[in-house]
Write a protein that holds these residues in place. Structure first.
Motif, PDB file in Angstrom:
ATOM      1  N   GLU A  51       5.121 -41.084 -11.841  1.00  0.00           N
ATOM      2  CA  GLU A  51       5.290 -39.914 -11.001  1.00  0.00           C
ATOM      3  C   GLU A  51       4.850 -40.126  -9.560  1.00  0.00           C
ATOM      4  O   GLU A  51       5.144 -39.329  -8.695  1.00  0.00           O
ATOM      5  CB  GLU A  51       4.475 -38.757 -11.584  1.00  0.00           C
ATOM      6  CG  GLU A  51       2.983 -39.060 -11.608  1.00  0.00           C
ATOM      7  CD  GLU A  51       2.202 -38.137 -12.534  1.00  0.00           C
ATOM      8  OE1 GLU A  51       1.107 -37.705 -12.141  1.00  0.00           O
ATOM      9  OE2 GLU A  51       2.697 -37.874 -13.631  1.00  0.00           O
ATOM     10  N   LYS A 207       3.562 -33.852   1.302  1.00  0.00           N
ATOM     11  CA  LYS A 207       4.273 -33.924   0.020  1.00  0.00           C
ATOM     12  C   LYS A 207       3.349 -34.330  -1.115  1.00  0.00           C
ATOM     13  O   LYS A 207       3.517 -33.902  -2.250  1.00  0.00           O
ATOM     14  CB  LYS A 207       5.462 -34.876   0.113  1.00  0.00           C
ATOM     15  CG  LYS A 207       5.122 -36.333   0.272  1.00  0.00           C
ATOM     16  CD  LYS A 207       6.407 -37.143   0.198  1.00  0.00           C
ATOM     17  CE  LYS A 207       6.069 -38.617   0.249  1.00  0.00           C
ATOM     18  NZ  LYS A 207       7.290 -39.437   0.083  1.00  0.00           N
ATOM     19  N   ARG A 211       2.574 -31.983  -4.464  1.00  0.00           N
ATOM     20  CA  ARG A 211       2.659 -32.502  -5.831  1.00  0.00           C
ATOM     21  C   ARG A 211       1.334 -32.326  -6.563  1.00  0.00           C
ATOM     22  O   ARG A 211       1.284 -31.947  -7.731  1.00  0.00           O
ATOM     23  CB  ARG A 211       3.063 -33.972  -5.810  1.00  0.00           C
ATOM     24  CG  ARG A 211       3.289 -34.550  -7.214  1.00  0.00           C
ATOM     25  CD  ARG A 211       3.699 -36.004  -7.139  1.00  0.00           C
ATOM     26  NE  ARG A 211       2.648 -36.778  -6.513  1.00  0.00           N
ATOM     27  CZ  ARG A 211       2.886 -37.868  -5.777  1.00  0.00           C
ATOM     28  NH1 ARG A 211       4.124 -38.259  -5.585  1.00  0.00           N
ATOM     29  NH2 ARG A 211       1.897 -38.536  -5.248  1.00  0.00           N
ATOM     30  N   LYS A 214       0.741 -28.698  -7.564  1.00  0.00           N
ATOM     31  CA  LYS A 214       1.576 -28.370  -8.734  1.00  0.00           C
ATOM     32  C   LYS A 214       0.909 -28.836 -10.018  1.00  0.00           C
ATOM     33  O   LYS A 214       0.873 -28.092 -11.007  1.00  0.00           O
ATOM     34  CB  LYS A 214       2.947 -29.032  -8.582  1.00  0.00           C
ATOM     35  CG  LYS A 214       3.893 -28.726  -9.747  1.00  0.00           C
ATOM     36  CD  LYS A 214       5.233 -29.407  -9.542  1.00  0.00           C
ATOM     37  CE  LYS A 214       6.152 -29.138 -10.745  1.00  0.00           C
ATOM     38  NZ  LYS A 214       7.469 -29.827 -10.581  1.00  0.00           N
TER      39      LYS A 214
END
Length: 220
Positions: A51, A207, A211, A214
């Motif tokens: 990821e 970014k 992430r 989240k």
């Protein structure tokens, strides 16, 4: 320009060092995990490999896995090419690239031109070759040059008409598009302006913060 580039792990080891109760520990760049030794950290990083974006500290390129990052730095920046072809003098930076090249010497050339009989390993090679038998010309709309193969036209436009202006990084010597230089500068900076309001973790790039937040929400 010859660059003196530290190894990936040397850079990562320095970047992840933190002091915990006066002892040197290592904090994961992707989560809040902190471990006592660097070997444990390297093992832990594999849990993020599916990821995470691993950023090349020389050119700012994003890659998906640590081993891909290592191959990128070895081949692109350090010009290390350890794998030699037994059929010709070419050398390669990875075993995969060598194997792909060896197909040129050993693979069955099953794609045959019906006009001249020349055979090719890959279908794309035959497709490109067929333009040599046609009468079509592919015209450059900018300067009027014409080419029998559209691949040659595309290459011409890229090299002659769209070559971007470049800037040189004063710190590492990387040559980048001018518009990307400010973003690249963050690689060398210690500032982490993007801070998670949930746990306080800080990141260089927005970014990465998005992430992370989240993931935080999913685990809470």
């Amino acid at each position: 320009m010859n660059l003196v580039i530290p190894s990936v792990f040397e850079h990562l080891k320095t970047k992840c060092q933190v002091l915990v109760n006066g002892l040197v520990c290592f904090k994961c760049v992707e989560c809040l995990t902190t471990v006592e030794n660097f070997e444990t950290l390297k093992t832990h990083l594999k849990s993020h490999s599916a990821e995470s974006d691993f950023v090349c500290f020389v050119c700012d390129k994003l890659l998906t896995r640590t081993n891909i990052l290592i191959d990128h730095i070895r081949s692109v920046h350090q010009k290390i090419r350890d794998f030699s072809c037994n059929y010709c003098t070419r050398t390669f930076s990875t075993v995969y690239n060598l194997r792909e090249h060896v197909n040129i010497h050993t693979a069955l050339k099953k794609h045959v031109c019906e006009v001249c009989g020349q055979a090719f390993v890959h279908k794309g090679g035959l497709r490109s070759h067929k333009f040599s038998h046609g009468d079509s010309r592919f015209l450059c709309s900018i300067c009027g040059n014409s080419y029998k193969n559209p691949i040659f036209l595309k290459r011409h436009i890229r090299d002659a008409h769209t070559k971007p202006s470049k800037s040189i990084c004063d710190i590492c010597g990387s040559e980048l598009k001018s518009e990307n230089m400010n973003k690249h500068a963050a690689v060398h900076s210690t500032e982490r302006p993007f801070v998670c309001t949930l746990c306080g973790a800080a990141y260089k790039w927005k970014k990465h913060l998005v992430r992370h937040q989240k993931n935080c929400k999913e685990t809470n």
